[in-house]
Every structure is written in C-alpha cells, then in structure tokens.
Scaffold this motif. Structure first.
Motif: not given
Ligand SMILES: Cc1cc2nc3c(=O)[nH]c(=O)nc-3n(C[C@H](O)[C@H](O)[C@H](O)COP(=O)(O)OP(=O)(O)OC[C@H]3O[C@@H](n4cnc5c(N)ncnc54)[C@H](O)[C@@H]3O)c2cc1C
Ligand code: FES
Ligand code: FES
Length: 475
Positions: A40, A45-46, A48, A69
């Motif tokens: 995202c 969203c996690g 990364c 991110c």
C-alpha cells in the motif's frame, strides 16, 4: 558520494548515493532483499515490515517492527535492520517462519515476510511469556495486537494466530536475543544530500533549533508515519528534512509527584510500555491508535505536530488537562493544550518551534475513559473520539473535562457539556440532559467516514455509555 551506512542482517552496508526521500523498503528491494513487499505504501498493510534495533525498555535493545515503506533510508544511518531474509534460511527456518510454514500461515506468501517480522518482534519481546492467555493473548503470552498492522488476503488469519500461539521462547544461542542484551546503536548525526534535497539529523536539540530558525521551510520529521504517507502518496519532496526522533532532549520520561512528563519524541509504544497503566485514560487509547506497527514509529509529538482534528491523543490529553512545552532558540514556553489548536491543522506553534514535552498534571481524575468511534476496532481513523476525566464528590460532579476530536476543525473541550455536569448530582437524569448538550457540541461535518448527524448522535451516546459503564451497567 555519501558515507552513510547501516547494518542489514548483520552486514555493514553503505547507503550509497540515493535520493534522500528513498524509503527503507525501496532501498532494501533495490539491493535484492525483496522479502519485504509494497502492498500500500501508506502504513496500512504491513507487507513491508522489518525489524530495527531500538532502545529497549526491559532490555538495552529491542527488536522493533516498523513499516519500511514510511521510513526514509537516511533515517537509519548507523542503525541495524533485520529483514525476513536475515531471520532464517530455507534450510534453517527461524522459529516464526517454521510455525508459519507448518501451520498453514502462508498461502500466496505476499504478506508472509511482513507477518514474520512483526511476529519475530513479539517473539523477542522481553517478558512476553510471563503474560497470561486471554482472548487476545496466547498461553505463550503472544499479544495478537502485535499483528494488528498486518493484513492477509488468503489465510483467514486463524492459521497465523495458531503459528503465533505455538511459539516457544528464544533459545540460549539465539543471535537476535543475544543482541538485545547489548546497547542499541547510538543515534548518528547525519547529513545526506541529493538533487531532491537534504536530510539532516542534528546532534542536539540546540542544533535542531538553530537549523530550524534558519530554515522555516524545513520539514521536521519524527516517526515519519504521517510524513512518509505525504512522500509516497502525495509526492511531497521537502528540500530540507530535519529528523528529531532520536534527540535525547525530546525523549525524557518522568512520573513525578505532581505531573507526568512525556518527551515528544517517545513513540506511542514506548509511552504505553513505560506508563504500564499508570494513566488509565491513555491505557484505553493506545490499543485503539492505529496498529502496533504504526505505534512503534509514531511519536506523541508527531500526533500533536500534525495539528489534525482527528488525531487520537488530543481528546485524551485535553481531558487530562495536558500542557505542551514548546522550545525554540528564543527559549521555552508552556502552552495548555486547550489553547494550542487555532484552526484546521493550525496551532500556536511557530515555524521555528518544536514540541519538547507533554505535561500531564497529577493527581488524575478518578473516572476516565477514551471512546473512539470508527468503522473498525483496530487500525482505523476515528469518526469521533472522546476523552473523559470526571470527578464526583458526595454524589455531585465536582470536576469534568471532556476532550473531543472529529467534530470541528480542531480538537476541542466540550465546555457546554462540562458546565451542564459540574455541580449537578451524578445521576442518569443529569447525564441524559448533558448528553443532549453534548450532541450539539462542535460543528461536525459530513465526510466519507461519517455524516454530521451520525457524529452528533455518537457524542450524546458516548456520554451515556461513559455513565452506564461507570455505574457498572455496561462493560
Ligand atoms: C496507517 C496509519 C494509521 C494511522 N492511524 C492513526 C490513528 O489511529 N490515530 C491517530 O491519531 N493517528 C493515526 N495515524 C497518523 C500518525 O501515525 C500519527 O499522527 C503519528 O502520531 C505521527 O507521529 P510521527 O512521529 O510519525 O510524525 P511525523 O510523520 O514524523 O510528523 C508529523 C508532523 O508532526 C510534526 N512533528 C513531529 N514531531 C514534532 C515535534 N516534536 N514538534 C513539532 N512538530 C513535530 C512534523 O513536522 C510533521 O508535520 C495513522 C497513520 C497511518 C499511516
Ligand atoms: S507497504 Fe503497506 S504498510 Fe508498507
Ligand atoms: S498469504 Fe496471501 S496475502 Fe497472506
């Protein structure tokens, strides 16, 4: 040429000549470490997630999961990072990778490296196994909130939870557990430059304030959970970025006889862990603020620094009657939070000032609560948020402070409601009258999160809920 470097999976690696706004995620992936994914690019969203070695609370260093991110790579000069590739290998999986594999916690696999990093941070959390099981903790003490910032489209989450709850304790020879016993990497004064601009991490608060006095156009950053979104999604490219998150002068923590003093650059997670329930109103707010991944990076000063009308700390801090210490080269001044916000994303803070400390007076009111009305229980922005601090003496309301967010261009105190309560008997009748007043507080707007009428209705309902919860009628 630059001489900045960081340790990635145990190897010292030069950052190299990259644009200063390059995210940690892009930088890692450009070097072939493609475990961390971009789902995202805005902290939602996690996928990364990576681990960074941060100053610990119970051990000198703690492996802390963050959104790669959102962080600029320049912010990690001199620091240590572990990615999913550094946890284990296909031949020798790390315990979290092993449990995810055998329990079906990975299907398409896109989210898996991110889950694995968030799970590893919780695996290594000091004292984790001493916590007892409940609806949100395994028998092994694993806190499911540690995964609240990670999304999966495939598994339905049960196998991921099974993997988390099956974890044991790190072994005696576990390298990352051993690393936690040593000091964290010291913050490094950094100056990184590219055609896009410069990223500077000053060595001291004085240096930061003098730079800020020269360059009022500079973008101050702390945890970058807000500014990272501006860079990734809205194309923000400030010509000078000043990082203040590791300045020791902004990281004080003190619970004294008359007040609690919180350094503005402490993260929400650090404050939550250090307070350990001593400010019950904040204790109710923490789990409702974004996700563990965001709270690991987001600072309390950053939340107030945005000036946002929908931040979660202002309603809570308004109810707690907090003040801010603002620092500049001209000196320090103390501003009550109730006088800090002046308009939509506008505050009394001058361009050359930083929030240094948040001060909460003691003793705390005996009855406090934080209500956040949002579409999801976790990791959501509030439609309306309310902080309560009420004192009743001999059946009469002696003091009431109510902080509101999401119902006007600024966070505000519900002064009319407070006046409708103070001096009145603490009864359902009083509260029903005050709830009518509260429903008319602020100037709520219609937007994609909620209609104005819904927001008003929620205000009134919230006060009733607070009353009935205090009477023991509601949980
Ligand atoms: C996925 C996601 C979910 C989120 N959920 C929530 C939520 O539930 N509730 C909520 O309230 N917020 C939420 N946020 C917003 C954000 O995380 C918070 O506002 C956070 O506290 C910002 O802190 P930071 O340290 O990351 O600030 P940064 O992004 O580094 O900075 C934000 C602003 O504050 C300024 N600033 C930072 N520190 C200081 C200081 N000491 N003095 C003066 N100015 C300063 C910066 O100049 C910048 O303008 C969310 C963000 C994301 C990406
Ligand atoms: S890519 Fe989704 S949180 Fe970072
Ligand atoms: S396994 Fe496919 S998104 Fe999680």
């Amino acid at each position: 040429m630059t001489n900045q470097s960081l340790t990635v999976n145990g190897e010292r690696t030069a950052i190299g000549a990259v644009p200063v706004h390059t995210s940690v995620l892009d930088w890692l992936r450009d070097r072939g470490l493609t475990g961390a994914k971009e789902g995202c690019a805005e902290g939602e969203c996690g996928a990364c997630s990576v681990l960074v070695a941060r100053p610990g609370i119970d051990t000198p260093t703690e492996w802390t999961a963050v959104n790669a991110c959102l962080l600029p790579i320049a912010s990690l000069d001199g620091q240590e990072v572990v990615t999913s590739e550094g946890l284990g290998t296909p031949a020798e999986l790390h315990p979290v990778q092993q449990e995810m594999a055998v329990r079906g916690g990975s299907q398409c696999g896109f989210c898996t490296p991110g889950f694995v990093c968030s799970m590893a941070a919780e695996y290594y959390r000091p004292g984790r196994s001493a916590c007892s099981g409940d609806a949100e903790h395994g028998e092994n003490g694993f806190d499911l909130h540690s995964l609240s910032g990670n999304l999966c489209r495939c598994t339905g989450y049960r196998p991921i939870r099974d993997a988390a709850y099956a974890l044991g304790d790190p072994g005696a020879n576990d390298v990352l557990a051993g690393r936690a016993a040593a000091a964290p990497p010291a913050p490094v004064a950094t100056g990184m430059h590219s055609a896009e601009g410069s990223f500077v991490r000053p060595a001291s608060l004085d240096d930061a304030l003098s730079l800020l006095a020269e360059r009022s156009d500079a973008q101050v950053v702390a945890g970058c959970t807000d500014t990272g979104v501006q860079v990734n999604i809205f194309g923000s490219r400030p010509s000078l970025t000043i990082a203040i998150d590791r300045l020791s002068e902004l990281r004080g923590f003190e619970v004294g006889a008359g007040e609690v003093r919180l350094g503005a650059a402490l993260t929400l997670t650090e404050i939550e862990r250090r307070l350990a329930g001593r400010v019950p109103l904040l204790e109710q707010m923490f789990p409702q603020f974004a996700s563990r991944l965001i709270r690991n990076g987001a600072t309390i000063g950053g939340n107030l620094g945005t000036g946002s009308p929908i931040g979660d700390t202002p309603p809570a801090l308004l109810a707690l009657d907090a003040s801010l210490v603002l620092a500049s080269q001209r000196g320090e001044r103390v501003v009550p939070l109730a006088e800090y916000f002046t308009g939509y994303r506008q505050t009394v803070k001058a361009a050359d000032e930083l929030i240094k400390t948040i001060v909460i007076p003691l003793p705390l009111a005996p009855m406090t609560a934080f209500h956040k009305i949002a579409k999801r229980r976790f990791d959501d922005i509030s439609s309306v948020a309310i902080g309560y601090a009420v004192e009743v003496r001999d059946g009469v309301v002696a003091a009431a402070r109510i902080g509101l967010g999401g119902v006007a261009a600024t966070p505000l105190r519900a002064r009319a409601t407070e006046a409708a309560l103070i001096g009145q008997p603490w009864t359902e009748e009083t509260v029903r009258t005050a709830a009518g007043v509260m429903a008319a507080e602020g100037t709520p707007m219609d937007d994609h999160r909620a209609s104005s009428s819904y927001r008003s209705a929620m205000l009134g309902q919230s006060l009733l809920r607070f009353y009935f919860a205090e009477q023991g009628v509601l949980a």
